[in-house]
Enzyme design. Structure first.
Site, PDB file in Angstrom:
ATOM      1  N   HIS A  52       0.851  -1.171  -0.103  1.00 52.87           N
ATOM      2  CA  HIS A  52       0.047  -0.264   0.005  1.00 52.87           C
ATOM      3  C   HIS A  52       0.692   1.185  -0.087  1.00 52.87           C
ATOM      4  O   HIS A  52       2.255   1.131   0.046  1.00 52.87           O
ATOM      5  CB  HIS A  52      -0.871   0.033   1.289  1.00 52.87           C
ATOM      6  CG  HIS A  52      -0.033   0.091   2.529  1.00 52.87           C
ATOM      7  ND1 HIS A  52       0.544  -1.096   3.269  1.00 52.87           N
ATOM      8  CD2 HIS A  52       0.211   1.250   3.345  1.00 52.87           C
ATOM      9  CE1 HIS A  52       1.391  -0.646   4.240  1.00 52.87           C
ATOM     10  NE2 HIS A  52       1.014   0.761   4.278  1.00 52.87           N
ATOM     11  N   HIS A 134       5.651   6.922  -0.924  1.00 50.37           N
ATOM     12  CA  HIS A 134       6.310   5.576  -1.201  1.00 50.37           C
ATOM     13  C   HIS A 134       5.582   4.383  -1.131  1.00 50.37           C
ATOM     14  O   HIS A 134       4.852   4.332  -0.117  1.00 50.37           O
ATOM     15  CB  HIS A 134       7.658   5.587  -0.463  1.00 50.37           C
ATOM     16  CG  HIS A 134       7.413   5.491   1.085  1.00 50.37           C
ATOM     17  ND1 HIS A 134       7.147   6.685   1.792  1.00 50.37           N
ATOM     18  CD2 HIS A 134       7.578   4.477   1.756  1.00 50.37           C
ATOM     19  CE1 HIS A 134       7.100   6.031   3.064  1.00 50.37           C
ATOM     20  NE2 HIS A 134       7.185   4.754   3.118  1.00 50.37           N
TER      21      HIS A 134
END
Ligand code: 2AM
Length: 184
Positions: A52, A134
């Site tokens: 995720h 990120h």
């Protein structure tokens, strides 16, 4: 406080929560394959279902604050967008290897800012460091050289999620609690 309660989010009925972009399963699989190419040995690669992009980490949240967060999340205005994951990088101190966008799309920045503001309005302190979008692919891993990915991954982002994290011996387990569609 029992250690189980602590693992759930600090005890006192609190849950450890964060807002995230949660990829569809096929995209999670593609990112896991990319992780296997980037981190060939050593390190702990994330299983596909855990992959995720964190928007705002909230930490332990009680029921009243969770209700507040859910109410304000429903009011967030940010349009759907495409995220181009075109760079690999590492946080060497945290021993994290990740992929992310070379350029942060404006709707992503807007979404993150709106959710951070929502957290503050609900009385939660969040990270004051700048947002570095990120997708963590491996932990406890030797750093990879930062640079462009030969085959960037396109991620059409249409919603965002509130996620619960449960710390377990083998790594965190995540549960998507609720999703909101992006809308301008
Ligand atoms: P990471 O992948 O870079 O470790 C759930 O823990 C998610 O929240 C992870 O994606 C993690 O990012 C992120 N996160 C951000 N700040 C955190 C913190 N202070 N503690 C734990 N997780 C944090």
């Amino acid at each position: 406080m029992s250690s189980a309660a602590e693992a759930e989010g600090g005890g006192g009925g609190r849950e450890r929560l964060f807002f995230a972009l949660w990829p569809a399963p096929a995209l999670q699989e593609a990112l896991a394959r990319l992780g296997r190419r980037l981190v060939r040995k050593g390190g702990r690669r994330l299983p596909p279902e855990a992959i995720h992009l964190t928007l705002v980490f909230l930490g332990p949240v009680d029921a009243a604050r969770r209700a507040c967060l859910e109410r304000l999340a429903g009011e967030v205005l940010a349009p759907p967008f495409e995220l181009l994951l075109d760079r690999a990088g590492a946080f060497p101190r945290a021993r994290v290897v990740w992929v992310g966008p070379g350029v942060t799309p404006q709707p992503l920045a807007r979404l993150e800012a709106a959710l951070r503001e929502a957290a503050a309005r609900c009385g939660l302190e969040t990270d004051t460091r700048p947002f570095v979008p990120h997708v963590t692919l491996a932990r406890r891993a030797a750093p990879v050289p930062a640079g462009p990915l030969p085959e960037p991954v396109r991620w059409p982002v249409a919603d965002f999620a509130l996620v619960r994290s449960r710390l377990r011996p083998g790594g965190a387990g995540y549960e998507v609690l609720r999703r909101w569609p992006l809308r301008a």
